[in-house]
Design a protein around this motif. Sequence first.
Motif, PDB file in Angstrom:
ATOM      1  N   THR A   1     -14.129  -3.718  -6.995  1.00 50.01           N
ATOM      2  CA  THR A   1     -13.117  -2.844  -6.415  1.00 50.01           C
ATOM      3  C   THR A   1     -12.793  -1.694  -7.354  1.00 50.01           C
ATOM      4  N   ASP A   2     -12.428  -0.568  -6.777  1.00 50.07           N
ATOM      5  CA  ASP A   2     -12.006   0.600  -7.541  1.00 50.07           C
ATOM      6  C   ASP A   2     -10.798   1.218  -6.855  1.00 50.07           C
ATOM      7  N   TYR A   3      -9.902   1.784  -7.670  1.00 51.76           N
ATOM      8  CA  TYR A   3      -8.669   2.361  -7.149  1.00 51.76           C
ATOM      9  C   TYR A   3      -8.422   3.722  -7.781  1.00 51.76           C
ATOM     10  N   VAL A   4      -7.845   4.607  -6.997  1.00 53.98           N
ATOM     11  CA  VAL A   4      -7.369   5.861  -7.572  1.00 53.98           C
ATOM     12  C   VAL A   4      -6.188   5.527  -8.473  1.00 53.98           C
ATOM     13  N   ASP A   5      -6.015   6.290  -9.534  1.00 53.33           N
ATOM     14  CA  ASP A   5      -5.010   5.963 -10.553  1.00 53.33           C
ATOM     15  C   ASP A   5      -3.613   5.804  -9.963  1.00 53.33           C
ATOM     16  N   SER A   6      -3.290   6.610  -8.965  1.00 56.95           N
ATOM     17  CA  SER A   6      -1.918   6.626  -8.448  1.00 56.95           C
ATOM     18  C   SER A   6      -1.518   5.334  -7.730  1.00 56.95           C
TER      19      SER A   6
ATOM     20  N   GLN B   1      -3.139   2.233  -8.592  1.00 60.08           N
ATOM     21  CA  GLN B   1      -3.529   1.099  -9.432  1.00 60.08           C
ATOM     22  C   GLN B   1      -2.307   0.232  -9.737  1.00 60.08           C
ATOM     23  N   GLY B   2      -2.454  -1.067  -9.512  1.00 58.64           N
ATOM     24  CA  GLY B   2      -1.356  -1.997  -9.772  1.00 58.64           C
ATOM     25  C   GLY B   2      -0.401  -2.178  -8.608  1.00 58.64           C
ATOM     26  N   ARG B   3      -0.497  -1.315  -7.610  1.00 59.61           N
ATOM     27  CA  ARG B   3       0.395  -1.423  -6.440  1.00 59.61           C
ATOM     28  C   ARG B   3      -0.372  -1.795  -5.170  1.00 59.61           C
ATOM     29  N   PHE B   4      -1.604  -1.348  -5.067  1.00 52.20           N
ATOM     30  CA  PHE B   4      -2.427  -1.595  -3.882  1.00 52.20           C
ATOM     31  C   PHE B   4      -3.541  -2.588  -4.229  1.00 52.20           C
ATOM     32  N   THR B   5      -3.903  -3.398  -3.236  1.00 53.32           N
ATOM     33  CA  THR B   5      -5.020  -4.323  -3.390  1.00 53.32           C
ATOM     34  C   THR B   5      -5.923  -4.241  -2.174  1.00 53.32           C
TER      35      THR B   5
ATOM     36  N   LEU C   1     -11.443  -5.555   6.732  1.00 52.18           N
ATOM     37  CA  LEU C   1     -11.040  -4.955   5.464  1.00 52.18           C
ATOM     38  C   LEU C   1      -9.520  -4.847   5.450  1.00 52.18           C
ATOM     39  N   TYR C   2      -8.924  -5.124   4.291  1.00 54.08           N
ATOM     40  CA  TYR C   2      -7.475  -5.059   4.156  1.00 54.08           C
ATOM     41  C   TYR C   2      -7.084  -4.114   3.028  1.00 54.08           C
ATOM     42  N   LEU C   3      -5.873  -3.587   3.142  1.00 54.36           N
ATOM     43  CA  LEU C   3      -5.272  -2.863   2.034  1.00 54.36           C
ATOM     44  C   LEU C   3      -3.810  -3.302   1.970  1.00 54.36           C
ATOM     45  N   GLN C   4      -3.489  -4.109   0.979  1.00 53.57           N
ATOM     46  CA  GLN C   4      -2.113  -4.517   0.737  1.00 53.57           C
ATOM     47  C   GLN C   4      -1.456  -3.446  -0.122  1.00 53.57           C
ATOM     48  N   MET C   5      -0.390  -2.868   0.385  1.00 51.67           N
ATOM     49  CA  MET C   5       0.289  -1.772  -0.310  1.00 51.67           C
ATOM     50  C   MET C   5       1.708  -2.209  -0.654  1.00 51.67           C
ATOM     51  N   ASN C   6       2.002  -2.290  -1.926  1.00 52.93           N
ATOM     52  CA  ASN C   6       3.326  -2.701  -2.394  1.00 52.93           C
ATOM     53  C   ASN C   6       3.998  -1.569  -3.152  1.00 52.93           C
ATOM     54  N   ASN C   7       5.311  -1.672  -3.275  1.00 50.18           N
ATOM     55  CA  ASN C   7       6.087  -0.698  -4.028  1.00 50.18           C
ATOM     56  C   ASN C   7       5.721   0.731  -3.596  1.00 50.18           C
ATOM     57  N   LEU C   8       5.783   0.962  -2.309  1.00 52.92           N
ATOM     58  CA  LEU C   8       5.366   2.257  -1.755  1.00 52.92           C
ATOM     59  C   LEU C   8       6.314   3.371  -2.186  1.00 52.92           C
ATOM     60  N   VAL C   9       5.736   4.545  -2.373  1.00 51.44           N
ATOM     61  CA  VAL C   9       6.487   5.747  -2.749  1.00 51.44           C
ATOM     62  C   VAL C   9       6.174   6.852  -1.739  1.00 51.44           C
ATOM     63  N   PRO C  10       7.017   7.874  -1.659  1.00 56.15           N
ATOM     64  CA  PRO C  10       6.783   8.939  -0.656  1.00 56.15           C
ATOM     65  C   PRO C  10       5.405   9.586  -0.765  1.00 56.15           C
ATOM     66  N   GLU C  11       4.853   9.641  -1.968  1.00 54.78           N
ATOM     67  CA  GLU C  11       3.529  10.251  -2.155  1.00 54.78           C
ATOM     68  C   GLU C  11       2.408   9.440  -1.505  1.00 54.78           C
ATOM     69  N   ASP C  12       2.706   8.224  -1.069  1.00 54.98           N
ATOM     70  CA  ASP C  12       1.708   7.409  -0.374  1.00 54.98           C
ATOM     71  C   ASP C  12       1.623   7.762   1.107  1.00 54.98           C
ATOM     72  N   THR C  13       2.517   8.588   1.577  1.00 55.11           N
ATOM     73  CA  THR C  13       2.532   8.995   2.978  1.00 55.11           C
ATOM     74  C   THR C  13       1.235   9.693   3.357  1.00 55.11           C
ATOM     75  N   GLY C  14       0.711   9.355   4.525  1.00 54.79           N
ATOM     76  CA  GLY C  14      -0.504  10.007   4.999  1.00 54.79           C
ATOM     77  C   GLY C  14      -1.163   9.207   6.097  1.00 54.79           C
ATOM     78  N   MET C  15      -2.225   9.768   6.624  1.00 52.31           N
ATOM     79  CA  MET C  15      -3.063   9.048   7.582  1.00 52.31           C
ATOM     80  C   MET C  15      -4.102   8.289   6.775  1.00 52.31           C
ATOM     81  N   TYR C  16      -4.170   7.008   6.981  1.00 52.90           N
ATOM     82  CA  TYR C  16      -5.104   6.166   6.237  1.00 52.90           C
ATOM     83  C   TYR C  16      -6.302   5.844   7.124  1.00 52.90           C
ATOM     84  N   TYR C  17      -7.477   6.088   6.550  1.00 59.15           N
ATOM     85  CA  TYR C  17      -8.725   5.876   7.273  1.00 59.15           C
ATOM     86  C   TYR C  17      -9.551   4.796   6.592  1.00 59.15           C
ATOM     87  N   CYS C  18     -10.149   3.961   7.399  1.00 59.60           N
ATOM     88  CA  CYS C  18     -11.118   2.986   6.942  1.00 59.60           C
ATOM     89  C   CYS C  18     -12.503   3.633   7.027  1.00 59.60           C
ATOM     90  N   ALA C  19     -13.344   3.348   6.061  1.00 61.48           N
ATOM     91  CA  ALA C  19     -14.685   3.931   6.045  1.00 61.48           C
ATOM     92  C   ALA C  19     -15.702   2.896   5.594  1.00 61.48           C
TER      93      ALA C  19
END
Length: 124
Positions: A57-62, A64-68, A78-96
């Motif tokens: 697995t690889d994560y963008v720095d922003s 790291q430690g919050r998403f799995t 495919l899953y993306l567990q997102m914890n401790n969300l911040v406003p900068e996480d806002t967006g359309m999320y796409y699976c690829a």
Amino acid sequence: QVHLEESGGGSVQVGGSLRLSCTATGNAFSTNYMGWFRQIPGKEREKVATIDRDGRTDYVDSVQGRFTISKDKVKNILYLQMNNLVPEDTGMYYCAADALVSLWVIRTSAIEYWGQGTQVTVSS
């Protein structure tokens, strides 16, 4: 051919959590390499997290430690567990997905399969 369908997006407050899911149907070989990307209006789509066929697995720095990122290989979800969300996480999320190349290294424009996206909104 592969069909990807995301679910799990929504609106949460700062510090909240969401779990995104991406159900893949079709040729399982085509989903050897998968990942999550996000996009906000006016900006390019950026990678968030990727997972290889061997589980690397690889994560963008922003995030790291919050998403799995994880994958149920049997169900091909495919899953993306997102914890401790911040406003900068806002967006359309796409699976690829791609059959042959890690999504961490491939150009976004070269990725073979995309879902329709699910919106994540984090408010303060």
